[in-house]
Design an enzyme around this catalytic site. Structure first.
Site, PDB file in Angstrom:
ATOM      1  N   HIS A  94       2.020  -9.312   1.572  1.00 21.82           N
ATOM      2  CA  HIS A  94       2.521 -10.642   1.905  1.00 21.82           C
ATOM      3  C   HIS A  94       1.386 -11.655   1.802  1.00 21.82           C
ATOM      4  O   HIS A  94       1.083 -12.350   2.783  1.00 21.82           O
ATOM      5  CB  HIS A  94       3.102 -10.655   3.325  1.00 21.82           C
TER       6      HIS A  94
ATOM      7  N   HIS B  33      10.353 -12.887   1.447  1.00 26.18           N
ATOM      8  CA  HIS B  33       9.756 -11.623   1.838  1.00 26.18           C
ATOM      9  C   HIS B  33       8.262 -11.531   1.499  1.00 26.18           C
ATOM     10  O   HIS B  33       7.421 -11.504   2.390  1.00 26.18           O
ATOM     11  CB  HIS B  33      10.560 -10.484   1.179  1.00 26.18           C
TER      12      HIS B  33
ATOM     13  N   GLU C 117       9.775   1.031   2.709  1.00 26.80           N
ATOM     14  CA  GLU C 117      10.087   0.359   1.432  1.00 26.80           C
ATOM     15  C   GLU C 117       9.986   1.315   0.243  1.00 26.80           C
ATOM     16  O   GLU C 117       9.879   0.874  -0.898  1.00 26.80           O
ATOM     17  CB  GLU C 117       9.128  -0.815   1.219  1.00 26.80           C
TER      18      GLU C 117
ATOM     19  N   HIS D 249       2.740  -3.562  -2.564  1.00 27.34           N
ATOM     20  CA  HIS D 249       3.546  -4.603  -1.909  1.00 27.34           C
ATOM     21  C   HIS D 249       2.725  -5.203  -0.776  1.00 27.34           C
ATOM     22  O   HIS D 249       2.122  -4.477   0.014  1.00 27.34           O
ATOM     23  CB  HIS D 249       4.840  -3.997  -1.350  1.00 27.34           C
TER      24      HIS D 249
HETATM   25  P1  13P Z   1       6.224  -0.072   6.203  1.00 25.41           P
HETATM   26  O1  13P Z   1       5.283  -0.044   7.392  1.00 25.41           O
HETATM   27  O2  13P Z   1       7.437   0.772   6.433  1.00 25.41           O
HETATM   28  O3  13P Z   1       5.502   0.287   4.926  1.00 25.41           O
HETATM   29  O4  13P Z   1       6.785  -1.562   6.039  1.00 25.41           O
HETATM   30  C1  13P Z   1       5.916  -2.642   5.855  1.00 25.41           C
HETATM   31  C2  13P Z   1       6.523  -3.806   5.155  1.00 25.41           C
HETATM   32  O5  13P Z   1       5.818  -4.605   4.592  1.00 25.41           O
HETATM   33  C3  13P Z   1       7.984  -3.976   5.106  1.00 25.41           C
HETATM   34  O6  13P Z   1       8.294  -4.978   4.188  1.00 25.41           O
END
Ligand code: 13P
Length: 230
Positions: free
Chosen positions: A98, A159, A77, A96
């Site tokens: 979730h 996402h 990302e 970033h």
């Molecule tokens: P990466 O392991 O490439 O950082 O991806 C994790 C992720 O959250 C993709 O949205």
């Protein structure tokens, strides 16, 4: 190893994200801007519970790897992160994750842009839902760009969540504030719906936001954590 304190702080943020249940498997990625204009980034494909300082990679503004242990590539990302730095000179870190309740809103296609909770208005302002984009492609940076000038916290449709800050602690705090606000909003929804704060009161809170250095500027911990780079 260069930037050891910053590496440790970044690892600490990754470990907290995993402990809080904001990420599963390799979910989530974190970057921080270095004084020379390059970036420290989490590698792709690794659990945030297992990140250690030597696994982090240093990349330039184009995403080219400048330093890193063999086998560790920057997050998939990384284009999303680099777009945040490119569009906003004031951004020093990007997170970033979730977090489940905030991501629930993103998955349900709902923004969190109501001014209904005092602390959230002061700390992060309104939270837009940015359009869908295929992860790792230019679609995600393109989708967030129109929102970057006005916002520090974003829900990425279907996402997860993205936060930016002048430093790592600020970006991380914003993710904490987002997830708590999402939980509170969900509770309020179950209780009949959140009541928006009245406009004159919102204006007073937004004025306070401008004057709270720890939410709009660099966190006091910044100096300490960056002292090895002076
Ligand atoms: P990466 O392991 O490439 O950082 O991806 C994790 C992720 O959250 C993709 O949205």
């Amino acid at each position: 190893m260069r930037y050891m304190e910053l590496r440790e702080q970044l690892c600490d943020v990754c470990h907290k994200m995993w402990q809080l249940g904001w990420v599963a498997a390799n979910d989530g990625n974190v970057t921080v801007k270095l004084p020379d204009g390059n970036f420290l980034a989490t590698p792709t494909g690794i659990s945030k519970s297992m990140i250690t300082p030597e696994k982090l990679v240093i990349i330039d503004a184009e995403g080219r790897v400048l330093e890193g242990e063999p086998g560790y590539k920057p997050s998939s990302e990384i284009k999303m992160h680099l777009r945040c730095y490119r569009e906003r000179e004031d951004v020093g870190a990007v997170v970033h994750a979730h977090p489940p309740t905030a991501t629930g809103y993103a998955v349900a296609g709902k923004s969190l842009d109501q001014y209904s909770m005092i602390e959230t208005v002061i700390a992060i302002g309104s939270i837009p839902l940015t359009p869908y984009g295929t992860p790792s492609t230019d679609e995600v940076p393109e989708a967030i760009t129109p929102y970057l000038a006005e916002h520090d916290v974003f829900l990425l449709q279907n996402h997860g969540a993205l936060t930016v800050g002048a430093d790592l602690i600020t970006a991380y705090y914003r993710m904490e504030t987002l997830e708590l606000f999402a939980k509170i909003s969900l509770a309020a929804h179950l209780l009949g719906g959140a009541k928006e704060i009245e406009r004159p009161q919102i204006d007073k809170l937004l004025y306070l936001r401008e004057h709270y250095y720890h939410v709009t500027g660099k966190h006091p911990g910044y100096k300490h954590y960056n002292k090895d780079e002076q």
